[in-house]
Design an enzyme around this catalytic site. Structure first.
Site, PDB file in Angstrom:
ATOM      1  N   HIS A 111       0.801  -1.233   0.000  1.00 38.22           N
ATOM      2  CA  HIS A 111       0.000   0.000   0.000  1.00 38.22           C
ATOM      3  C   HIS A 111       0.827   1.273   0.000  1.00 38.22           C
ATOM      4  CE1 HIS A 111       0.857  -0.362   4.346  1.00 38.22           C
ATOM      5  NE2 HIS A 111       0.717   0.958   4.369  1.00 38.22           N
TER       6      HIS A 111
HETATM    7  C1  UD1 Z   1      -2.017   5.590   5.689  1.00 42.02           C
HETATM    8  C2  UD1 Z   1      -0.705   6.111   6.271  1.00 42.02           C
HETATM    9  C3  UD1 Z   1       0.375   5.052   6.136  1.00 42.02           C
HETATM   10  C4  UD1 Z   1      -0.069   3.741   6.757  1.00 42.02           C
HETATM   11  C5  UD1 Z   1      -1.411   3.324   6.170  1.00 42.02           C
HETATM   12  C6  UD1 Z   1      -1.896   2.116   6.912  1.00 42.02           C
HETATM   13  C7  UD1 Z   1      -0.288   8.523   6.049  1.00 42.02           C
HETATM   14  C8  UD1 Z   1       0.473   9.551   5.326  1.00 42.02           C
HETATM   15  N1  UD1 Z   1      -0.253   7.296   5.537  1.00 42.02           N
HETATM   16  O1  UD1 Z   1      -1.824   5.386   4.304  1.00 42.02           O
HETATM   17  O2  UD1 Z   1       1.545   5.486   6.812  1.00 42.02           O
HETATM   18  O3  UD1 Z   1       0.900   2.759   6.472  1.00 42.02           O
HETATM   19  O4  UD1 Z   1      -2.368   4.381   6.348  1.00 42.02           O
HETATM   20  O5  UD1 Z   1      -2.853   1.402   6.217  1.00 42.02           O
HETATM   21  O6  UD1 Z   1      -0.911   8.807   7.040  1.00 42.02           O
HETATM   22  N2  UD1 Z   1      -9.265   4.781   1.728  1.00 42.02           N
HETATM   23  C9  UD1 Z   1     -10.512   4.210   1.689  1.00 42.02           C
HETATM   24  N3  UD1 Z   1     -11.053   3.773   2.850  1.00 42.02           N
HETATM   25  C10 UD1 Z   1     -10.418   3.856   4.054  1.00 42.02           C
HETATM   26  C11 UD1 Z   1      -9.143   4.430   4.072  1.00 42.02           C
HETATM   27  C12 UD1 Z   1      -8.571   4.902   2.917  1.00 42.02           C
HETATM   28  O7  UD1 Z   1     -11.134   4.115   0.630  1.00 42.02           O
HETATM   29  O8  UD1 Z   1     -10.980   3.425   5.081  1.00 42.02           O
HETATM   30  C13 UD1 Z   1      -8.669   5.248   0.460  1.00 42.02           C
HETATM   31  C14 UD1 Z   1      -9.083   6.685   0.135  1.00 42.02           C
HETATM   32  O9  UD1 Z   1      -9.161   6.806  -1.242  1.00 42.02           O
HETATM   33  C15 UD1 Z   1      -7.909   7.467   0.659  1.00 42.02           C
HETATM   34  C16 UD1 Z   1      -6.750   6.540   0.314  1.00 42.02           C
HETATM   35  O10 UD1 Z   1      -7.261   5.238   0.564  1.00 42.02           O
HETATM   36  O11 UD1 Z   1      -7.792   8.736   0.056  1.00 42.02           O
HETATM   37  C17 UD1 Z   1      -5.505   6.774   1.126  1.00 42.02           C
HETATM   38  O12 UD1 Z   1      -5.799   6.815   2.523  1.00 42.02           O
HETATM   39  P1  UD1 Z   1      -4.817   7.600   3.506  1.00 42.02           P
HETATM   40  O13 UD1 Z   1      -5.258   7.407   4.892  1.00 42.02           O
HETATM   41  O14 UD1 Z   1      -4.644   9.001   3.033  1.00 42.02           O
HETATM   42  O15 UD1 Z   1      -3.429   6.895   3.265  1.00 42.02           O
HETATM   43  P2  UD1 Z   1      -3.043   5.359   3.307  1.00 42.02           P
HETATM   44  O16 UD1 Z   1      -2.486   4.959   2.003  1.00 42.02           O
HETATM   45  O17 UD1 Z   1      -4.174   4.562   3.862  1.00 42.02           O
HETATM   46  N1  UDP Z   2      -3.714  -5.818   9.051  1.00 47.27           N
HETATM   47  C1  UDP Z   2      -5.044  -6.209   9.181  1.00 47.27           C
HETATM   48  N2  UDP Z   2      -5.733  -6.550   8.066  1.00 47.27           N
HETATM   49  C2  UDP Z   2      -5.188  -6.511   6.814  1.00 47.27           C
HETATM   50  C3  UDP Z   2      -3.836  -6.093   6.690  1.00 47.27           C
HETATM   51  C4  UDP Z   2      -3.143  -5.728   7.827  1.00 47.27           C
HETATM   52  O1  UDP Z   2      -5.562  -6.260  10.307  1.00 47.27           O
HETATM   53  O2  UDP Z   2      -5.878  -6.831   5.841  1.00 47.27           O
HETATM   54  C5  UDP Z   2      -2.968  -5.424  10.276  1.00 47.27           C
HETATM   55  C6  UDP Z   2      -1.615  -6.068  10.475  1.00 47.27           C
HETATM   56  O3  UDP Z   2      -1.713  -7.307  11.161  1.00 47.27           O
HETATM   57  C7  UDP Z   2      -0.883  -5.024  11.306  1.00 47.27           C
HETATM   58  C8  UDP Z   2      -1.432  -3.700  10.766  1.00 47.27           C
HETATM   59  O4  UDP Z   2      -2.673  -4.029  10.133  1.00 47.27           O
HETATM   60  O5  UDP Z   2      -1.239  -5.148  12.673  1.00 47.27           O
HETATM   61  C9  UDP Z   2      -0.480  -3.079   9.767  1.00 47.27           C
HETATM   62  O6  UDP Z   2      -1.107  -2.015   9.155  1.00 47.27           O
HETATM   63  P1  UDP Z   2      -0.694  -1.437   7.719  1.00 47.27           P
HETATM   64  O7  UDP Z   2       0.125  -2.442   6.976  1.00 47.27           O
HETATM   65  O8  UDP Z   2      -1.940  -0.941   7.089  1.00 47.27           O
HETATM   66  O9  UDP Z   2       0.149  -0.152   8.116  1.00 47.27           O
HETATM   67  P2  UDP Z   2       1.701   0.104   8.410  1.00 47.27           P
HETATM   68  O10 UDP Z   2       2.093  -0.776   9.530  1.00 47.27           O
HETATM   69  O11 UDP Z   2       2.437  -0.142   7.130  1.00 47.27           O
HETATM   70  O12 UDP Z   2       1.737   1.553   8.743  1.00 47.27           O
END
Ligand code: UD1
Ligand code: UDP
Length: 382
Positions: A214
């Protein structure tokens, strides 16, 4: 009694704050409240974690969602300021908290820290000191800013102690406490092991590869995402009967569609794209996998403790202990012949030629309790 206000926003925050809340609720000197910014909002990215873990409903839900970095950060800052000032109709307290606690490196972490710092509310950062050295990652900016503002810095990866010292953070602000995410893993693994997800998805233990991607660097351009498709195609060709299980983050799902790669992904016979799953199912999927391929931060740590070989498709990591002591290896996506290299790593693991993990200080299930005791010591009024 001290009042600690914690912020959650995105998926990896929930398992960290669940561990902290469990420790705080056992400590009679701590009152704990929780604000959810709503950065993540899908059922499978947020609500499910509150149902599965002993994490109470947030005291305030700001419901702010996505947007560009500036929009998201600014929206969170405005809404959070009115919560702290007590001008929000939803503010759950009359007096400011004794400290704001933030975890990790997401935009919610940095945005709320900025607000608290201007209101002179002490900031406690859990997972301080992580550094990838790569400022093209939004998380690295969030880590640097949050650590610069924090009054108390709780370190989880031993490398963090040296990074913070190099940056001139005074020693009395820093405490090596270990890893709260691993606290939750220890708490919830027995429940996770009972989940029927393998049967439900027709998987055999030890006979599939688990995938998560992601990061913007891996999925935000057509070229980067096509490179990942090439890796999955090579794995499919090498072992058509071995399932490639891919619970897909919404960013990645959206980009596969946006870059017209849906047909290419659908043509990979062993690849199974799923919605994201809850924490318990995901722990089970990790624990029973033959191999994990990821660009996640937290999954590098969890796979290390579960002893599952993990290949992180990134040029760097802010969690180097998962390489020196754990089962994690890095492979930069711009490596020549990336797909063939991945297949070789996976084959090596299948032959048993993979390093085994050694114990890591403080990754013992008691990090949150150490934090609770230290907070009481620091913030109790004389
Ligand atoms: C964010 C964090 C990243 C973390 C990740 C965990 C920042 C800068 N990034 O990235 O460090 O590793 O979360 O998963 O804070 N979206 C949905 N539904 C949701 C959430 C997101 O559709 O419930 C989509 C939306 O289009 C949104 C995009 O994902 O704009 C990105 O979401 P965002 O929270 O901005 O960044 P992540 O890539 O999720
Ligand atoms: N995780 C989850 N469901 C998923 C993928 C990840 O519950 O489908 C959990 C995973 O076990 C870990 C956390 O989400 O505890 C990691 O989050 P993510 O990879 O989104 O973020 P990051 O750690 O890279 O910021």
């Amino acid at each position: 009694m001290i009042h600690i206000l914690s912020v959650v926003g995105a998926r990896p925050n929930f398992m960290k704050v669940a561990a902290l809340d469990a420790a705080f609720s056992k400590n009679r000197h701590i009152k704990h409240t929780i604000v959810h910014t709503g950065q993540h909002y899908d059922e499978k990215m947020s609500d499910i974690f509150f149902r599965e873990m002993a994490l109470p409903e947030p005291d305030v839900f700001m419901g702010l969602g996505g947007g560009s970095h500036a929009q998201q950060t600014a929206n969170i800052m405005q809404a959070f300021e009115s919560v702290l000032l007590g001008t929000s109709p939803h503010a759950p307290f009359n007096e400011p908290p004794d400290a704001l606690l933030v975890v990790g490196d997401v935009n919610s972490t940095m945005a709320c820290s900025l607000v608290a710092s201007k209101l002179h509310i002490p900031i406690v950062h859990v997972e301080a000191g992580l550094r990838s050295g790569d400022r093209s990652m939004p998380e690295e900016i969030n880590r640097i800013v949050t650590d610069a503002l924090a009054d108390v810095l709780y370190v989880s990866d031993p490398s963090g102690m040296a990074f913070l010292a190099q940056e001139g953070v005074p020693g009395e602000k820093i405490e090596f406490v270990g890893n709260v995410m691993i606290d939750s893993l220890h708490t919830y693994l027995p429940l996770a092991k009972k989940r029927p997800i393998l049967e439900d998805w027709g998987l055999t233990e030890g006979a599939y590869i688990l995938l998560t991607l992601h990061r913007p660097a891996t999925v935000d351009s057509p070229d980067a995402l096509a490179l990942m498709a090439g890796v999955f195609e090579a794995l499919d060709k090498a072992a058509p009967d071995r399932a490639l299980v891919f619970p897909t983050h919404p960013r990645t799902k959206n980009n596969i569609e946006r870059f017209n790669l849906s047909d290419r992904f659908a043509a990979i016979r062993s690849l199974r794209l799923h919605e994201p799953v809850g924490y318990l199912d995901f722990l089970k999927l990790q624990q029973a996998a033959a191999f994990i391929i990821t660009d996640s931060g937290g999954i590098q740590e969890e796979s290390t403790i579960l002893g599952i070989p993990c290949l992180t498709l990134r040029p760097n990591t802010e969690r180097p202990v998962t390489i020196s002591h754990g089962t994690n290896e890095l492979l930069p996506p711009d490596t020549p012949e990336l797909a063939a290299r991945v297949v070789k790593w996976v084959d090596a693991a299948a032959r048993g030629a993979w390093k085994t993990a050694r114990p890591i200080d403080g990754w013992d299930g008691a990090a949150a309790e150490r934090i609770a005791d230290d907070l009481v010591r620091r913030f109790s009024r004389a």
